[in-house]
Design a protein around this motif. Structure first.
Motif, PDB file in Angstrom:
ATOM      1  N   VAL A 239     -25.988  18.581   7.635  1.00  0.00           N
ATOM      2  CA  VAL A 239     -26.879  19.930   7.131  1.00  0.00           C
ATOM      3  C   VAL A 239     -26.968  19.967   5.772  1.00  0.00           C
ATOM      4  O   VAL A 239     -27.768  20.127   4.902  1.00  0.00           O
ATOM      5  N   VAL A 240     -25.474  20.273   5.046  1.00  0.00           N
ATOM      6  CA  VAL A 240     -24.947  19.852   3.779  1.00  0.00           C
ATOM      7  C   VAL A 240     -25.795  19.016   3.165  1.00  0.00           C
ATOM      8  O   VAL A 240     -26.549  18.730   1.832  1.00  0.00           O
ATOM      9  N   ALA A 241     -25.366  17.635   4.117  1.00  0.00           N
ATOM     10  CA  ALA A 241     -25.753  16.156   3.179  1.00  0.00           C
ATOM     11  C   ALA A 241     -27.702  16.371   3.130  1.00  0.00           C
ATOM     12  O   ALA A 241     -27.941  15.771   1.702  1.00  0.00           O
ATOM     13  N   GLU A 242     -28.389  16.602   3.521  1.00  0.00           N
ATOM     14  CA  GLU A 242     -29.327  17.020   3.773  1.00  0.00           C
ATOM     15  C   GLU A 242     -29.876  17.975   3.169  1.00  0.00           C
ATOM     16  O   GLU A 242     -30.767  18.316   1.714  1.00  0.00           O
ATOM     17  N   ALA A 243     -29.079  19.367   2.706  1.00  0.00           N
ATOM     18  CA  ALA A 243     -29.685  20.124   1.680  1.00  0.00           C
ATOM     19  C   ALA A 243     -29.375  19.485   0.467  1.00  0.00           C
ATOM     20  O   ALA A 243     -30.284  19.919  -0.657  1.00  0.00           O
ATOM     21  N   ILE A 244     -28.510  18.744   0.324  1.00  0.00           N
ATOM     22  CA  ILE A 244     -27.464  18.433  -1.470  1.00  0.00           C
ATOM     23  C   ILE A 244     -28.969  17.409  -1.439  1.00  0.00           C
ATOM     24  O   ILE A 244     -28.988  17.422  -2.726  1.00  0.00           O
ATOM     25  N   GLY A 245     -29.415  16.590  -0.412  1.00  0.00           N
ATOM     26  CA  GLY A 245     -30.398  15.744  -1.045  1.00  0.00           C
ATOM     27  C   GLY A 245     -31.873  15.821  -1.489  1.00  0.00           C
ATOM     28  O   GLY A 245     -32.251  15.336  -2.339  1.00  0.00           O
ATOM     29  N   ARG A 246     -32.296  16.835  -0.770  1.00  0.00           N
ATOM     30  CA  ARG A 246     -33.364  17.743  -0.982  1.00  0.00           C
ATOM     31  C   ARG A 246     -33.296  18.783  -2.228  1.00  0.00           C
ATOM     32  O   ARG A 246     -33.989  18.792  -2.704  1.00  0.00           O
ATOM     33  N   ASN A 247     -32.141  19.168  -2.699  1.00  0.00           N
ATOM     34  CA  ASN A 247     -31.631  20.587  -3.859  1.00  0.00           C
ATOM     35  C   ASN A 247     -30.906  20.166  -4.682  1.00  0.00           C
ATOM     36  O   ASN A 247     -30.795  20.457  -5.974  1.00  0.00           O
ATOM     37  N   GLY A 248     -30.334  18.798  -4.874  1.00  0.00           N
ATOM     38  CA  GLY A 248     -29.798  18.300  -6.238  1.00  0.00           C
ATOM     39  C   GLY A 248     -28.501  19.449  -5.404  1.00  0.00           C
ATOM     40  O   GLY A 248     -28.033  19.825  -4.353  1.00  0.00           O
TER      41      GLY A 248
END
Length: 299
Positions: A239-248
């Motif tokens: 989930v964190v990786a997805e958030a970083i990928g989406r929001n930087g």
């Protein structure tokens, strides 16, 4: 006027008539036989069997036939007899027996056997010794019903020619001598001790098996818990990786800043007054977080 001769003739006639009447009465008495319900009569004519009278009113030929035997047809019991017998494993036992029978054909009983009770007792003794000789002691004591059935069946076959019916045969008791009793008691105690040891060993074995099952179950549950925790951690990382990928990288910095704020709030809620030293890097992180929060709508 009657003469002396006519008077004598009339007197002689009267005597004859009285004699004939008495003779007829005697014939009726001897010719009628009332047999009780519990008996049968054996009738002979000139010493030979003529008939067997059943209960009730019966007629026989007077002066020729006679009731030679009055036979009771009630059930009879032989006195309890004690017999010694040897089992197939060479153990001497003393057996108490009793037989019940009744006469069904009196003509056979009175003409074929002299002492029916003694004859039956002797036959029973031979049958019991023969049957016990084929059995071991344990079988004799545990299968008494089978022994009784065998004795009754063989006895019924052998006494059939005597006109009797065996209604019941009983083995009342099987007794042992003192030496055999002591040996059996010792064997029984040894068997009980052996069973106790076997039971105790089986209990210990079962306890070990249950403990092993419990340890295995605990290990399986722990492995399952670790697998679930690993799955949850992997999911959170994803989930964190997805958030970083989406929001930087700003999203990651924002999450770190929130955790630091929560930690500081926990420290500030304690009792007493405390001085909290916040590093400059933390302040920079807070500023980045707030900038990200304030400008998140414009990203």
């Amino acid at each position: 006027m009657p003469t002396q001769e006519s008077s004598d003739l009339a007197s002689g006639t009267s005597i004859v008539l009285v004699f004939l009447a008495l003779l007829v009465l005697l014939a009726l008495i001897r010719g009628i036989r009332v047999v009780p319900q519990s008996e049968k009569f054996v009738v002979e004519r000139f010493g030979r069997l003529r008939a067997v009278l059943s209960p009730g009113l019966n007629l026989i030929v007077p002066f020729l036939d006679r009731v030679a035997h009055r036979v009771s047809i009630l059930e009879r019991q032989l006195p309890t007899s004690k017999l010694d017998a040897i089992t197939s494993d060479n153990v001497l036992v003393s057996v108490d027996t009793s037989v019940f029978y009744r006469i069904v054909e009196p003509e056979k009983t009175v003409y074929r056997i002299r002492d029916i009770d003694a004859a039956i007792a002797t036959t029973v003794a031979g049958i019991v010794r023969s049957e016990i000789g084929r059995m071991e002691l344990d079988h004799v004591q545990s299968n008494r019903a089978q022994l009784i059935a065998a004795v009754k069946a063989q006895l019924a076959d052998q006494v059939d020619d005597w006109g009797i019916e065996v209604t019941r045969a009983e083995i009342l008791d099987v007794n042992l001598d003192e030496a055999t009793r002591a040996a059996m008691l010792q064997q029984l105690n040894a068997e009980r001790a052996r069973r106790a040891l076997v039971t105790e060993a089986e209990g210990r074995k079962r306890a070990v098996e249950l403990q092993a099952d419990a340890d295995l179950y605990a290990a399986e549950q722990q492995a399952k818990a670790r697998r679930i925790a690993a799955d949850a951690e992997a999911y959170a990382t994803a989930v964190v990786a997805e958030a970083i990928g989406r929001n930087g990288i700003e999203a990651a910095q924002y999450q770190v800043a929130l955790k630091q704020v929560e930690a500081l709030q926990a420290l500030g809620q304690g009792e007493g007054q405390r001085v909290i030293v916040v590093p400059a890097s933390a302040l920079e992180a807070f500023g980045d977080a707030f900038r990200f929060f304030g400008g998140g709508g414009r990203a």
